[in-house]
Design an enzyme around this catalytic site. Structure first.
Site, PDB file in Angstrom:
ATOM      1  N   THR A   1       0.763  -1.186   0.022  1.00 21.24           N
ATOM      2  CA  THR A   1      -0.032  -0.089   0.150  1.00 21.24           C
ATOM      3  C   THR A   1       0.777   1.432   0.049  1.00 21.24           C
ATOM      4  OG1 THR A   1      -0.111  -0.310   2.531  1.00 21.24           O
ATOM      5  CG2 THR A   1      -2.056  -1.067   1.192  1.00 21.24           C
ATOM      6  N   GLY A   2       2.234   1.254  -0.010  1.00 15.49           N
ATOM      7  CA  GLY A   2       3.087   2.207   0.087  1.00 15.49           C
ATOM      8  C   GLY A   2       3.397   2.827  -1.090  1.00 15.49           C
TER       9      GLY A   2
ATOM     10  N   ARG B   1      -3.325  -1.694   9.347  1.00 23.42           N
ATOM     11  CA  ARG B   1      -3.968  -0.442   9.121  1.00 23.42           C
ATOM     12  C   ARG B   1      -4.523  -0.636   7.755  1.00 23.42           C
ATOM     13  NH1 ARG B   1       0.924   1.779  11.520  1.00 23.42           N
ATOM     14  NH2 ARG B   1       1.995   1.105   9.537  1.00 23.42           N
TER      15      ARG B   1
ATOM     16  N   CYS C   1      17.772   4.940  -3.974  1.00 27.86           N
ATOM     17  CA  CYS C   1      17.396   5.747  -5.240  1.00 27.86           C
ATOM     18  C   CYS C   1      18.262   6.502  -5.786  1.00 27.86           C
ATOM     19  CB  CYS C   1      16.009   6.341  -4.956  1.00 27.86           C
ATOM     20  SG  CYS C   1      15.765   7.321  -3.468  1.00 27.86           S
TER      21      CYS C   1
ATOM     22  N   GLN D   1      16.192  15.922  -3.878  1.00 28.42           N
ATOM     23  CA  GLN D   1      15.309  14.583  -3.964  1.00 28.42           C
ATOM     24  C   GLN D   1      13.787  14.976  -3.630  1.00 28.42           C
ATOM     25  OE1 GLN D   1      19.257  12.481  -1.920  1.00 28.42           O
ATOM     26  NE2 GLN D   1      17.232  11.317  -1.894  1.00 28.42           N
TER      27      GLN D   1
ATOM     28  N   GLY E   1      10.304   9.991  -1.990  1.00 26.71           N
ATOM     29  CA  GLY E   1      11.229   9.153  -1.432  1.00 26.71           C
ATOM     30  C   GLY E   1      11.000   8.611   0.009  1.00 26.71           C
TER      31      GLY E   1
ATOM     32  N   LYS F   1      25.326   6.536   2.252  1.00 22.29           N
ATOM     33  CA  LYS F   1      24.740   5.342   1.284  1.00 22.29           C
ATOM     34  C   LYS F   1      25.475   5.832  -0.102  1.00 22.29           C
ATOM     35  CE  LYS F   1      20.370   4.968   3.488  1.00 22.29           C
ATOM     36  NZ  LYS F   1      18.604   5.401   3.506  1.00 22.29           N
TER      37      LYS F   1
ATOM     38  N   HIS G   1      13.943  12.371  -8.652  1.00 22.99           N
ATOM     39  CA  HIS G   1      15.039  12.870  -7.999  1.00 22.99           C
ATOM     40  C   HIS G   1      16.042  13.513  -8.940  1.00 22.99           C
ATOM     41  CE1 HIS G   1      13.988  11.179  -4.368  1.00 22.99           C
ATOM     42  NE2 HIS G   1      14.904  10.300  -4.403  1.00 22.99           N
TER      43      HIS G   1
ATOM     44  N   ASN H   1      12.171   8.631  -8.998  1.00 26.05           N
ATOM     45  CA  ASN H   1      12.780   7.632  -7.821  1.00 26.05           C
ATOM     46  C   ASN H   1      11.765   6.388  -7.291  1.00 26.05           C
ATOM     47  OD1 ASN H   1      10.972  10.165  -7.044  1.00 26.05           O
ATOM     48  ND2 ASN H   1      11.249   9.098  -5.251  1.00 26.05           N
TER      49      ASN H   1
END
Ligand code: A2P
Length: 337
Positions: free
Chosen positions: A13-14, A41, A130, A157, A161, A214, A243, A316
């Site tokens: 669901t994201g 949820r 990303c 960005q 994200g 990262k 991005h 992204n």
């Protein structure tokens, strides 16, 4: 008929999970059955796939019974808890979180750059960050020609994200501003509407954020250049999706911007948009919903014949996350069939 796979999306669901579902359908990944997993949820929510509605299930240990491929995008803590369960159940995990990226036995893969690395996996393949993905897609073909020595990158960005809540917060702040008020400030430490925040993820050693580290560590691992000098400044800007990055790259040999343009035109996963006289350069608004990493503003450094400056933009949620994960799954499926 070729082999088909039972696939699970964790975090369905994201913001990224949604695009994973779209891309599996769009690229006709051979899905036999799709399982959509999220938190309590989302219990009972129904989402469309190939013209049918699938009910979202609550993630639990038993969710991976019979699953061949699990695409994770529900954050590092969920991956740490549940990716080992999925592996135990016999699934290949493609993990979009940062949980396992730097583990030596976990390949970190961008299919245009290091497809061969997937062979070393022990059940988990990590999808890079990303901002790193779109940078290495552009750097790799230039490195192959001139030998990369040093990179200085600044990112711009988008809020997607951070996830769905950040998108809602930007929209809410804009709506409140239009009505003369202030919107909620909950996701970021400061308002993001009309602002730029040089702060992505938490601050760590030497004054750099985790996002910036990262970009250093993941670039080195993906490109197999353990000593590559990379300096990053990661900035959140009030863009919904896409991005952008300003990249300065220094090479072993003298470079030629026209040849760089030619090399990038031929490079997999890259689209060159570089005609400043016609106001043509990559833009986040145009990259949304598209697959390539768009490169433009390719130019020589004015004082160093070994260096190039350029501008890279990508969606992204697609190349930076869901598309790269599905491309990894395609590589794996091609070897499994
Ligand atoms: P949910 O929508 O039920 O909260 P985003 O990156 O856009 O914020 O999305 C995060 C995704 O990860 C969502 O699908 C969210 O589900 C899911 N998620 C977050 N925490 C958990 C958890 N503890 N268990 C399962 N799914 C989770």
């Amino acid at each position: 008929m070729g082999k088909e796979f039972d696939v699970a999306i964790v975090g369905a669901t994201g913001a990224v999970g949604e695009v994973m579902r779209l891309i599996l359908e769009e690229r006709r990944f051979p899905v036999r059955e799709l399982r959509l997993l999220a938190s309590a949820r989302s219990r009972g929510k129904r989402l469309a796939f190939r013209g049918e509605e699938i009910e979202v299930e609550v993630l639990e240990e038993a969710s991976f019974d019979g699953v061949d491929l699990a695409l994770f995008s529900a954050g590092a803590s969920v991956s740490r808890l549940y990716a080992p369960e999925a592996v135990k159940a016999g699934a290949l995990v493609v993990d979009n979180s940062s949980a396992f990226r730097m583990e030596p036995d976990v390949p970190l893969v961008v299919p245009e750059v290091n497809p061969g690395d997937i062979d070393g996996h022990c059940g988990i393949i990590a999808n890079p960050n990303c901002s790193t993905i779109q940078m290495v897609v552009a750097l790799k073909p230039l490195h192959d020609r001139w030998g990369l020595r040093r990179v200085i990158v600044s990112t711009y960005q988008s809020v997607s994200g951070t996830g769905r809540r950040a998108l809602q917060e930007l929209e809410e702040q804009l709506r409140c501003w239009a009505q003369g008020g202030d919107g909620p400030v909950e996701v970021y430490p400061h308002p993001i509407a009309f602002n730029c925040l040089p702060h992505i993820d938490v601050f760590q050693e030497e004054g750099y954020t985790r996002e910036e580290w990262k970009m250093v560590r993941e670039t080195r691992k993906i490109m197999s250049l353990p000593d590559l000098k990379v300096t990053a400044t990661a900035v959140r800007v009030p863009v919904r999706v896409g991005h952008s990055e300003s990249i300065y790259a220094e090479f072993e040999e003298e470079v030629d911007p026209e040849e760089a343009r030619e090399i990038l035109r031929e490079a997999p996963g890259v689209a060159v948009e570089d005609d400043p006289q016609r106001d043509l350069y990559p833009q986040a608004l145009n990259a949304e919903g598209k697959d390539p990493c768009f490169v433009g503003r390719i130019r020589a450094d004015l004082f160093l014949p070994n260096a190039l400056n350029f501008w890279v933009v990508a969606d992204n949620l697609r190349k930076g996350a869901a598309l790269n994960a599905v491309q990894i799954a395609e590589l794996w499926a091609g070897k499994t069939s």
